[in-house]
Structures are given as C-alpha cells and as structure tokens.
Design a protein around this motif. Structure first.
Motif, PDB file in Angstrom:
ATOM      1  N   LEU A 238       0.830  -1.147  -0.049  1.00  0.00           N
ATOM      2  CA  LEU A 238       0.063   0.027   0.181  1.00  0.00           C
ATOM      3  C   LEU A 238       0.762   1.285  -0.014  1.00  0.00           C
ATOM      4  CD1 LEU A 238      -2.451  -1.264   2.499  1.00  0.00           C
ATOM      5  CD2 LEU A 238      -2.922  -0.806  -0.008  1.00  0.00           C
ATOM      6  N   ASN A 239       1.913   1.219   0.318  1.00  0.00           N
ATOM      7  CA  ASN A 239       3.066   2.298   0.472  1.00  0.00           C
ATOM      8  C   ASN A 239       3.990   2.314  -0.791  1.00  0.00           C
ATOM      9  OD1 ASN A 239       1.749   3.454   2.789  1.00  0.00           O
ATOM     10  ND2 ASN A 239       3.275   1.982   3.961  1.00  0.00           N
ATOM     11  N   GLN A 240       3.579   1.571  -1.867  1.00  0.00           N
ATOM     12  CA  GLN A 240       4.589   1.667  -3.068  1.00  0.00           C
ATOM     13  C   GLN A 240       4.571   3.046  -3.757  1.00  0.00           C
ATOM     14  OE1 GLN A 240       6.332  -1.284  -4.781  1.00  0.00           O
ATOM     15  NE2 GLN A 240       6.222  -1.682  -2.684  1.00  0.00           N
ATOM     16  N   THR A 241       5.379   3.329  -4.232  1.00  0.00           N
ATOM     17  CA  THR A 241       5.714   4.652  -5.068  1.00  0.00           C
ATOM     18  C   THR A 241       5.036   4.597  -6.488  1.00  0.00           C
ATOM     19  OG1 THR A 241       7.906   3.611  -6.104  1.00  0.00           O
ATOM     20  CG2 THR A 241       7.899   4.935  -4.339  1.00  0.00           C
ATOM     21  N   PHE A 242       4.782   3.370  -6.910  1.00  0.00           N
ATOM     22  CA  PHE A 242       3.715   3.195  -8.244  1.00  0.00           C
ATOM     23  C   PHE A 242       2.346   2.540  -7.584  1.00  0.00           C
ATOM     24  CE2 PHE A 242       1.821   0.550 -11.440  1.00  0.00           C
ATOM     25  CZ  PHE A 242       2.024   1.568 -12.640  1.00  0.00           C
ATOM     26  N   ASP A 243       1.383   3.404  -7.744  1.00  0.00           N
ATOM     27  CA  ASP A 243       0.028   3.261  -7.264  1.00  0.00           C
ATOM     28  C   ASP A 243      -1.090   2.541  -8.250  1.00  0.00           C
ATOM     29  OD1 ASP A 243      -0.506   5.361  -8.634  1.00  0.00           O
ATOM     30  OD2 ASP A 243      -0.931   6.631  -6.997  1.00  0.00           O
TER      31      ASP A 243
ATOM     32  N   LYS B  75      -8.109  -2.737   5.208  1.00  0.00           N
ATOM     33  CA  LYS B  75      -8.606  -2.118   4.009  1.00  0.00           C
ATOM     34  C   LYS B  75      -9.524  -0.982   4.570  1.00  0.00           C
ATOM     35  CE  LYS B  75     -12.690  -3.463   1.081  1.00  0.00           C
ATOM     36  NZ  LYS B  75     -13.482  -4.508   0.549  1.00  0.00           N
ATOM     37  N   GLU B  76     -10.198  -0.985   5.910  1.00  0.00           N
ATOM     38  CA  GLU B  76     -10.735   0.267   6.347  1.00  0.00           C
ATOM     39  C   GLU B  76      -9.857   1.236   6.414  1.00  0.00           C
ATOM     40  OE1 GLU B  76     -12.312  -0.770  10.231  1.00  0.00           O
ATOM     41  OE2 GLU B  76     -13.840  -2.240   9.442  1.00  0.00           O
ATOM     42  N   SER B  77      -8.788   1.173   6.802  1.00  0.00           N
ATOM     43  CA  SER B  77      -7.622   2.242   6.958  1.00  0.00           C
ATOM     44  C   SER B  77      -6.952   2.847   5.520  1.00  0.00           C
ATOM     45  CB  SER B  77      -6.151   1.783   7.480  1.00  0.00           C
ATOM     46  OG  SER B  77      -6.567   1.451   8.694  1.00  0.00           O
ATOM     47  N   PHE B  78      -7.481   2.022   4.270  1.00  0.00           N
ATOM     48  CA  PHE B  78      -6.998   2.767   2.984  1.00  0.00           C
ATOM     49  C   PHE B  78      -8.454   2.762   2.132  1.00  0.00           C
ATOM     50  CE2 PHE B  78      -3.038   1.328   4.801  1.00  0.00           C
ATOM     51  CZ  PHE B  78      -2.414   2.389   4.260  1.00  0.00           C
ATOM     52  N   PRO B  79      -9.379   3.459   2.457  1.00  0.00           N
ATOM     53  CA  PRO B  79     -10.478   3.294   1.759  1.00  0.00           C
ATOM     54  C   PRO B  79     -10.510   3.772   0.193  1.00  0.00           C
ATOM     55  CG  PRO B  79     -10.489   5.440   2.897  1.00  0.00           C
ATOM     56  CD  PRO B  79      -9.256   4.436   3.453  1.00  0.00           C
ATOM     57  N   LEU B  80      -9.495   4.391  -0.355  1.00  0.00           N
ATOM     58  CA  LEU B  80      -9.155   5.024  -1.536  1.00  0.00           C
ATOM     59  C   LEU B  80      -8.626   4.129  -2.399  1.00  0.00           C
ATOM     60  CD1 LEU B  80      -8.576   8.608  -1.030  1.00  0.00           C
ATOM     61  CD2 LEU B  80     -10.531   7.713  -1.314  1.00  0.00           C
ATOM     62  N   VAL B  81      -7.950   2.810  -1.744  1.00  0.00           N
ATOM     63  CA  VAL B  81      -7.192   1.954  -2.714  1.00  0.00           C
ATOM     64  C   VAL B  81      -8.282   0.852  -3.065  1.00  0.00           C
ATOM     65  CG1 VAL B  81      -5.240   0.480  -2.770  1.00  0.00           C
ATOM     66  CG2 VAL B  81      -5.212   2.706  -1.247  1.00  0.00           C
TER      67      VAL B  81
ATOM     68  N   TRP C 150       7.823  -5.971   0.740  1.00  0.00           N
ATOM     69  CA  TRP C 150       8.524  -5.277  -0.632  1.00  0.00           C
ATOM     70  C   TRP C 150       9.338  -3.798  -0.001  1.00  0.00           C
ATOM     71  CZ3 TRP C 150       3.917  -5.488  -4.450  1.00  0.00           C
ATOM     72  CH2 TRP C 150       3.896  -6.934  -5.022  1.00  0.00           C
ATOM     73  N   ASP C 151      10.147  -3.719  -0.590  1.00  0.00           N
ATOM     74  CA  ASP C 151      10.787  -2.181  -0.631  1.00  0.00           C
ATOM     75  C   ASP C 151       9.709  -1.214  -1.422  1.00  0.00           C
ATOM     76  OD1 ASP C 151      13.045  -2.901   0.989  1.00  0.00           O
ATOM     77  OD2 ASP C 151      14.493  -2.328  -0.647  1.00  0.00           O
ATOM     78  N   LYS C 152       9.481  -0.224  -1.106  1.00  0.00           N
ATOM     79  CA  LYS C 152       8.523   0.784  -1.635  1.00  0.00           C
ATOM     80  C   LYS C 152       8.478   0.983  -3.110  1.00  0.00           C
ATOM     81  CE  LYS C 152      10.954   5.310  -0.574  1.00  0.00           C
ATOM     82  NZ  LYS C 152      10.752   6.488   0.364  1.00  0.00           N
ATOM     83  N   ALA C 153       9.693   0.537  -3.812  1.00  0.00           N
ATOM     84  CA  ALA C 153       9.885   0.943  -5.053  1.00  0.00           C
ATOM     85  C   ALA C 153       9.801  -0.464  -5.943  1.00  0.00           C
ATOM     86  CB  ALA C 153      11.241   1.535  -5.495  1.00  0.00           C
ATOM     87  N   PHE C 154       9.328  -1.447  -5.347  1.00  0.00           N
ATOM     88  CA  PHE C 154       9.300  -2.719  -5.838  1.00  0.00           C
ATOM     89  C   PHE C 154       8.255  -2.742  -7.124  1.00  0.00           C
ATOM     90  CE2 PHE C 154       7.144  -6.954  -6.886  1.00  0.00           C
ATOM     91  CZ  PHE C 154       8.324  -7.554  -7.158  1.00  0.00           C
ATOM     92  N   LEU C 155       7.269  -2.422  -7.025  1.00  0.00           N
ATOM     93  CA  LEU C 155       6.372  -2.167  -8.347  1.00  0.00           C
ATOM     94  C   LEU C 155       6.853  -1.261  -9.574  1.00  0.00           C
ATOM     95  CD1 LEU C 155       2.735  -2.529  -6.904  1.00  0.00           C
ATOM     96  CD2 LEU C 155       4.087  -4.120  -7.860  1.00  0.00           C
ATOM     97  N   GLU C 156       7.472  -0.058  -8.989  1.00  0.00           N
ATOM     98  CA  GLU C 156       7.962   1.093  -9.937  1.00  0.00           C
ATOM     99  C   GLU C 156       8.873   0.328 -10.733  1.00  0.00           C
ATOM    100  OE1 GLU C 156       9.655   5.539 -10.080  1.00  0.00           O
ATOM    101  OE2 GLU C 156       9.184   4.750  -8.011  1.00  0.00           O
ATOM    102  N   GLU C 157       9.997  -0.197 -10.016  1.00  0.00           N
ATOM    103  CA  GLU C 157      11.253  -0.687 -10.708  1.00  0.00           C
ATOM    104  C   GLU C 157      10.823  -2.174 -11.806  1.00  0.00           C
ATOM    105  OE1 GLU C 157      14.170   0.366 -10.899  1.00  0.00           O
ATOM    106  OE2 GLU C 157      13.617   2.126  -9.455  1.00  0.00           O
TER     107      GLU C 157
END
Length: 332
Positions: A28-33, A56-62, A99-106
């Motif tokens: 949920l904290n990835q740099t690629f969203d 899920k309740e803490s991230f209603p926009l995701v 994951w590290d936060k840049a996993f999806l971006e990389e």
C-alpha cells in the motif's frame, strides 16, 4: 482509479496475524500506485481476517479486495487469486514477506523497457529481525538462453517460487497456467515451467526489493523426504500427460536424481549414519529406473553432479557422509 489496474497483487493468508500488516503496508505504500490488492484468507485460525479488515478500512481509496474461504491449501488459494485478478500483470507476495517501496515501480520499468511477459525478481532472504541471510539473485541466470533456463529451472537448479516472478495475466489465462493442487510443497513447479515455456519475452528485475523472511511458519519450512518425492512424482506425471514437452524427458530424469540427492541429505540430517545409508540405498533401488537412460547432466547443480556416480551405482555412504558434513558446518 478508473479501468483495470496495471498490477494485481495477490497475498495468500494463512495464520498470518503477526505479519500481514507489515506485508500489506509494504504494498500500500508503493511509489507506483496503479494496482489492486487481493488478500485471500485461507481458513486462518487466528486473527488474520480481522487484521485484513482493519487494513482495508484504513485505505478506503485503494482497491483492496478481501476473500475469506475455507482452508484449501496454497495452490488452490493462489489459483483463486489468479481467477479474481483484473490487472495486466500478476504479482504474488507471501504473507510473511514484504517489499521495498519501489518494487512495483522498478518492475514496471523492466516490463516497459523489455515488453516482457515474465519478469524474474531478485530477493533478499533474511531473518525475522531483518538480518540478511543471503541474496538470492535470479538475475545471475540472465546469461542463459531460454532452453538452458527452462532445463535448469525444471531440475530445481534455478528456484521455482511463484513469488520470484511477475507475469502477464493474459498469458496465465490463455495457457491455463495454474499452481498444482495435489501437492503441498512444490506446487509452483509446473506453473514455473509453463510460464517460461510459453513466454515470448522474459526479463530480470535485478534490484533486490523483495524481502523473503525465513521463519518456522513459512509455507516452505517443512523439509521432508516425502515432499521432494511427491514433487518429482507430480512433475513426472505432468510429462506423461503432455503438460511438459517430451524433449525435456532427460531433464525430468535429472530431477529424479536431484530428488534422490535431496532425500539423502534429509536422511543425513535426521537419522544416524547407518540408518540413513540403509534408507537411502532403498530409495535408490526403488527409483533407479527413473534416472537411468539419457540424463540432462548439464542442468544439474554441481553438488548433485558430484553425487551422481554414487547414486547411479546404488552406493549411499558418500552421499550421506556429505550431508553429515554439511550439518556440522551449519552448526559452526
């Protein structure tokens, strides 16, 4: 977020109350969203479901989807995730990893650059306290051609794990690529074979941004003789029913030899010297026909190649002794 996401991130969850929050937050904290998160509770007996609902309740926009099912095992759970996914690419993350936060971006950079159907991921294997055990780099095999890669992966020389790859969802659907459901360990063996076999382009994400946490509750923590033999039997049946290309029969024989070496090592860790030798020799006799004939020796790990002459002759003592030495070295 409109339309289908680029990534579907699938997390199978079983009794992961302690780790699921850290795992999910790393997504949920990835740099690629541009992703959806699918968490599947596979009949957990602890508070995993409650933790998932709180996340899920803490991230209603995701876009987060929670699936709660009766326990059916890792293979069926991951397959359920595949059928529920809507993203262009599918990535698996085990519930005790992160994951590290840049996993999806990389990973997306590699996909865009190579137009890849399949991307292999480098890992950091670590203890629960974060201390590094070793780096597990799939990228060291990037010098192999596809046929060499397929063969070495089939023998287990190259690790199988589904979390070690990100794959185009349409490939999974079009080729009916799924995890095995008849075995508890090694359910990703045929999945990994078919994913590579049918991929037109594969690539490597060489930044180690996946943290594989080694602990007693990991899905792969239970190392037994029956596990390794069951995996081999499953792969052999897959060859017989046409799911593995017949040209890879010598490589399946090499997997049998690898299985004998693994089983002998387990015996060396768990039995006394004489008993281990007797049981190993019995195994060699039982499976002798499966590794005789044309054998893909080139695709074997070096340590298995060393064991090969002894196993072929039905002599277990040197192989058991090597396992005993390995056990002593680990204690130091």
């Amino acid at each position: 977020m409109d339309g289908n996401p680029f990534f579907s991130v699938i997390i199978p969850v079983y009794n992961a109350e302690r780790t699921i929050e850290k795992c999910a937050l790393s997504v949920l904290n990835q740099t690629f969203d541009d992703f959806e998160l699918i968490m599947i509770n596979d009949g957990s007996k602890d508070g995993s479901q409650k933790k998932m609902e709180e996340i899920k309740e803490s991230f209603p926009l995701v876009k987060i989807r929670l699936i709660n099912q009766e326990n059916c095992g890792a293979g069926k759970t991951r397959n359920h995730g595949i059928t529920q996914a809507t993203g262009e690419y599918v990535a698996f993350l085990d519930s005790d990893d992160y994951w590290d936060k840049a996993f999806l971006e990389e990973t997306k950079k590699v996909i865009d650059e190579k137009k890849a159907d399949l991307v292999y991921i480098d890992h950091i294997r670590e203890k629960e306290d974060g201390s590094v055990i070793r780096f597990e780099r799939m990228s060291v095999f990037s010098n192999l051609d596809k046929e060499q890669f397929i063969r070495r992966q089939l023998t287990g020389y190259i690790p199988w794990g589904g979390h070690r790859k990100v794959i185009r969802r349409s490939l999974l659907m079009d080729r009916d690529i799924r995890y095995a459901t008849s075995i508890k360990v090694g359910e990703e063996s045929l999945y990994s074979y078919k994913a590579l076999y049918y991929s037109e382009v594969y690539a490597f994400q060489s930044k180690a941004l996946y943290h594989y946490v080694a602990n007693e509750t990991s899905l792969t923590a239970n190392d037994t003789i029956s596990n390794s033999i069951n995996v081999y039997e499953f792969v052999r049946k897959s060859l017989e029913n046409g799911e593995i290309d017949p040209k890879h029969e010598p490589t399946v024989r090499a997997l049998s030899l690898t299985t004998m070496a693994i089983a002998t090592n387990v015996l060396a860790q768990q039995r006394g010297m004489l008993q281990a030798c007797r049981e190993a020799k019995t195994l060699y006799a039982k499976y002798r026909d499966t590794y005789m004939g044309e054998l893909d020796v080139e695709s074997l790990e070096k340590r298995v190649r060393i064991c090969y002459p002894w196993i072929k002759l039905g002599i277990s003592f040197p192989v058991v002794l090597a396992g005993k030495v390995q056990k002593l070295m680990r204690r130091k």
